[in-house]
Structure formats: C-alpha cells, structure tokens
Write a protein that holds these residues in place. Sequence first.
Motif, PDB file in Angstrom:
ATOM      1  N   ASN A 271     -15.056  30.608  -4.025  1.00 10.11           N
ATOM      2  CA  ASN A 271     -14.059  30.754  -2.961  1.00 10.11           C
ATOM      3  C   ASN A 271     -12.895  29.774  -3.103  1.00 10.11           C
ATOM      4  O   ASN A 271     -11.996  29.765  -2.260  1.00 10.11           O
ATOM      5  CB  ASN A 271     -14.711  30.550  -1.594  1.00 10.11           C
ATOM      6  N   THR A 272     -12.900  28.978  -4.158  1.00  8.99           N
ATOM      7  CA  THR A 272     -11.801  28.023  -4.368  1.00  8.99           C
ATOM      8  C   THR A 272     -11.097  28.392  -5.670  1.00  8.99           C
ATOM      9  O   THR A 272     -10.302  29.313  -5.693  1.00  8.99           O
ATOM     10  CB  THR A 272     -12.332  26.575  -4.373  1.00  8.99           C
ATOM     11  N   GLU A 273     -11.390  27.712  -6.748  1.00  5.41           N
ATOM     12  CA  GLU A 273     -10.712  27.995  -8.015  1.00  5.41           C
ATOM     13  C   GLU A 273     -11.662  28.491  -9.094  1.00  5.41           C
ATOM     14  O   GLU A 273     -11.261  28.655 -10.248  1.00  5.41           O
ATOM     15  CB  GLU A 273     -10.008  26.728  -8.532  1.00  5.41           C
ATOM     16  N   GLY A 274     -12.960  28.701  -8.723  1.00 11.51           N
ATOM     17  CA  GLY A 274     -13.948  28.979  -9.758  1.00 11.51           C
ATOM     18  C   GLY A 274     -14.227  27.689 -10.520  1.00 11.51           C
ATOM     19  O   GLY A 274     -13.755  26.616 -10.140  1.00 11.51           O
ATOM     20  N   GLY A 275     -15.001  27.752 -11.575  1.00 13.74           N
ATOM     21  CA  GLY A 275     -15.251  26.545 -12.374  1.00 13.74           C
ATOM     22  C   GLY A 275     -16.661  26.462 -12.899  1.00 13.74           C
ATOM     23  O   GLY A 275     -17.328  27.495 -13.086  1.00 13.74           O
ATOM     24  N   ASP A 276     -17.131  25.231 -13.120  1.00 10.29           N
ATOM     25  CA  ASP A 276     -18.424  24.992 -13.764  1.00 10.29           C
ATOM     26  C   ASP A 276     -19.344  24.185 -12.861  1.00 10.29           C
ATOM     27  O   ASP A 276     -18.943  23.137 -12.328  1.00 10.29           O
ATOM     28  CB  ASP A 276     -18.235  24.217 -15.069  1.00 10.29           C
ATOM     29  N   LEU A 277     -20.563  24.667 -12.695  1.00  8.97           N
ATOM     30  CA  LEU A 277     -21.601  23.913 -12.003  1.00  8.97           C
ATOM     31  C   LEU A 277     -22.609  23.461 -13.058  1.00  8.97           C
ATOM     32  O   LEU A 277     -23.179  24.299 -13.762  1.00  8.97           O
ATOM     33  CB  LEU A 277     -22.278  24.769 -10.940  1.00  8.97           C
ATOM     34  N   PHE A 278     -22.791  22.135 -13.193  1.00 13.07           N
ATOM     35  CA  PHE A 278     -23.752  21.592 -14.161  1.00 13.07           C
ATOM     36  C   PHE A 278     -25.026  21.212 -13.418  1.00 13.07           C
ATOM     37  O   PHE A 278     -25.028  20.279 -12.607  1.00 13.07           O
ATOM     38  CB  PHE A 278     -23.156  20.380 -14.876  1.00 13.07           C
ATOM     39  N   LEU A 279     -26.086  21.964 -13.685  1.00 14.70           N
ATOM     40  CA  LEU A 279     -27.384  21.714 -13.056  1.00 14.70           C
ATOM     41  C   LEU A 279     -28.185  20.772 -13.950  1.00 14.70           C
ATOM     42  O   LEU A 279     -28.290  20.993 -15.157  1.00 14.70           O
ATOM     43  CB  LEU A 279     -28.132  23.046 -12.882  1.00 14.70           C
TER      44      LEU A 279
END
Length: 557
Positions: free
Chosen positions: A43-51
């Motif tokens: 809902n913002t700019e998209g991107g990367d989530l590092f788990l």
Amino acid sequence: MHEAEQEIQALIRGGENLAVEFKSDVKSLPDRDLVAAVVALANTEGGDLFLGVEDDGTPTGLHANHRNLAGLPALIANKTIPSLAVRVEALELEGQPIARIQVPKSRQLVSTSDGLLQRRRLRMDGTPEAVPFYPHEFVQRQSSLGVTDPSALPVENLAVEDLDPIQRIRIRNAIKKYGGDQSLMPLADDELDGALGLTVSMGGIRRPTVAGLLLLGNEMQLRQHLPSHEVAFQVLRGTDVLVNEFYRKPLLETFEEVEVLFRARVEEEEIQVGLFRVPIPNFDRRAFREAFVNALVHRDYSALGAVHVKLDDDGLSISNPGGFVEGVNLDNLLVADPRSRNPLLADIIKRIGLAERTGRGIDRIFEGMLRYGRTAPDYSMSSAHTVSVRMSAADADAEFLRMIVEREEQTGAAMPIDSLIILSRLRNERRLRTADLAKSVQKPETVVRGTLEKLVEAGMVEAHGTGKGRTYTLSAKVYQGAGQKAAYVRQAGFDPIQQEQMVMSFIDTHGSIKRADVIELCHISPDQAYKLLARLKKREEIEQVGERKGAIYKRAR
C-alpha cells in the motif's frame, strides 16, 4: 561475490526505509504479522521484506517453521484481499538462512483477510513504521495512482441553481483573455457546464462536480463542502511581513486577485537587441502563471493545507499540498508524460486557456528562469506530501539574454528548453561532458549529444577533444559578446602545441611530470593527457619511467 549477493548486502546495509523492512524470525514470526507487513509495503511503494533479519540488519536466520518457503507465496495470496502475488527467494547471509519477499506496489488498496489495512510512513527520525490506512486517505492514494479523479466526483448536497452565475461570466472572459477553446463561447450556461464537466446529472438533478464547485461555487459553499481549498499570498522583506492575504474564493477569482498582487511586484528593465527593446523582469510572468496554476490544479484537495505563494528577498516560492503524482519525480520532471491528480480540473483549466494545452507547463517555468541567465527552478524541497518550487531573484544576465534573443531571431523559433539548460550550465560551470549534461536535460546521452552538436553548428558552443574525453564550453563568440575574452581562454584551454610546450617546460623546471600533473596543468581529461604524453613519447621527446599509476615522464636522452 556475485552481483545479486552484493545487491542484497547493499539493501540490508542501507537499513530499513519505506521500501525495505526487516522481520526477526527467531521466535517464529506469526503469519498475521508477516501478512500485515506485506500489506503495508504493497500500500506504499512496494519493496523487500527480509525475514530472518533483526531491526539493526543482523541476520539471525529463519525459524524451523519457515525453512520451507515453497508455501509462503500461497499463504500471502490467501490472506490478502485482493490477493497479492509476491516473489520469495531463499538466501544465506553470514551463514544464516533468510528469505527475501519481494512485494509489488499495488494499484488497489490491499488489506489482510482479517480486514487490517496499513501503509508505511517515516517517523520524525527517518525510520519507517506501519500505520493504519484511514478512509479519508483512500481518495488521495487512488488519485495519485491515477485510478480515480477526485475533481470529477459530484457534490451531492448542491444543485446547479445554488452556484454563482457571475463565475460563468468570469470563465467566458478568461477564454477570451487567454485564448481558450473558442467553441465554448456560443454555448448556453447549461451547455457550457456540461461541455466542461462542471456539472453532472444525478437522478434528473444537475449537481456540480468538485471541479464545478471550485470554479462556480461561492466562498460560503467552498468553506462548507471543500474546506481544504485555500490560497495564501505573502510578501516578506527581511523579517517584516508586508502582505499576508488568504483566499477561499472560487478558483478563477482567486487566480486573478493573486496575479494582481504579484504583477504589482514585477519590475522591468530593458535591453536593445537589434531593432527591438527586450524587457528583463525580476520575475517572469508566464513562469509564475504556470507554476501557480499547476499548484491550484494538481494539489491534493483531500488534504488540508493552503497553496502558498511567497515572495521574499531571495525569490519566489510556490508550494501545494500533495506530492508528485505516481510516475513523476525530480529525476524525470522535464520528460515524464503529463499527468494530473485532478484530470477533469486540469482539462477545464487548459480549455479555458489558463494552462499550457500540451501539458508541458513545466517547460515554461524553466524557460522563464533560464533565458534570463538565472538558475533553473528548484524543486528539491518537494516531498511525498508537498510539491514546492523556488525561483531565484538573482540578477539577470543581459548578455546571455541577448545571445538567446539573437538566436531566436535568426531561426524564427523559440530556443528549445534542452538548449537553454545546456547553455545555462555551461555559463555557470564553464566546461562539461555530455554525461554531465544528460542528468540536467533528463534525456539519454545520444539525444543530448545531438543537441550539443546543433549548438556547435550554431556557433554558440565549442567542442574540445574526441571520444569519451570530449568536452564542451561556450564559444569564443559568446565570451567576446560579453566582453570576457580572458574568461574564454581560461575555459577553452590551450591548443595541442601549447599543451606540449607546457609539458616540456614543466619537465625542464621539475625534472619529470606525472599524468596527474598534465591533467591539472592543461585542464584536460585523463584520456586526453594519456594521448598527449603518447605523442611526445612517439616523437622521442620524452621517455617513460615506471608503469601505470607510478609512471613518470622525463626528457628523452
């Protein structure tokens, strides 16, 4: 190290931001928290989530529950509405297994299957956080993406009869004054409303759109139905406030009253160019008009806050609530396809004649600064929530303007904005390469090189050197016209024979010379210095001692 690994390490070293999120998995991150984090990114700019990475960027690895990543995309798709497709990649960092979840930016609002709707924002300290996405922010989000047009929405509590008929007369007068769409002039009032989209029919009753309210509503109606509409005009001298006016009137009336206040502060000198006298204003009226109209038309009317016009000792600044629309940023401002947060309102203003019909009003703003030898308009104070442009009040360069006007008389056409940008930068920075100029023009080097060669053919610019080392300066003719012959010699540098003589003189004085010395001495590029030394070696005037960076050059024995 592979390029992909370098990219991952660079992302993690950069820390969390609007498009990068770290989530610890030491205690097995709950699915609900994982999906909520993905939704906030989408809902913002998209991107990367590092788990499997701590908030400080330390990799601590995946919990046993998440070692099998195959089912993670399906889990996220099943627990988001509408379903979100993510890409999951297994990685190893510092011996720890982690997961990179690449989240696309969504053009729709996405929630978790539990109804949780979040977005990301930056705290005051610059770190990101996930916050609720409130209903009043929906329109702002969708309009910035070009999904909806807030200015075309009907105002349900008003009928067309409630509107101010005097404002239609103002629209007709503006069409005459600014050369708008003449086909609108013979139309009856209701036909004019329909043709421009000022009203729509709802259940057989004509009601104004938001754009119609902005143009035809009275001050009381605007305060009640569109409280975000406000314009502030301020004049400061030092710390003294000379003018501080606020307006909540219809759009055209506001524009006209602010323009009167602005014009009263425009001062002009004149120069003679051939048979004509050319005015030099302290502020260009067309640049002001385009910047002010842009602020009124493209502002976010769902957010409270005024359009601010401020004149002070340093210049003119105009700002409006709402950042650049989707796809527009500081790096493509000059070349991005024209887009508006309020397409209907933008179309109405163009048809009235108040704004550039091509949608390239930004070119007018740049032209209004650069043709007078002033610096380009500065948008650097803009943010995700505000667009702000600053126009310097620096003294104009009369000789630069004379050069531009004379060229326009020769060609019978206005100087292209790309050429103005190039000439302005060369005026200020003296000697530049194509790559240096491409960023300012915001076009590929091949296009910029073509513009430069046309300026060379016109005798306004000179090229020095060849290949990648090729540089450009303003021509001798330009410097002579400005009475700056010495400045030309300093910037154009020396011819090859003079350069060779300088190198030999340096060697006689100091015993030897390095390539770095040649670059500094002759004001040339590393490649040009290499070729100069190679010529002297080939003629056996000098000899090389040592290799590569340690090489020095002496007179040949």
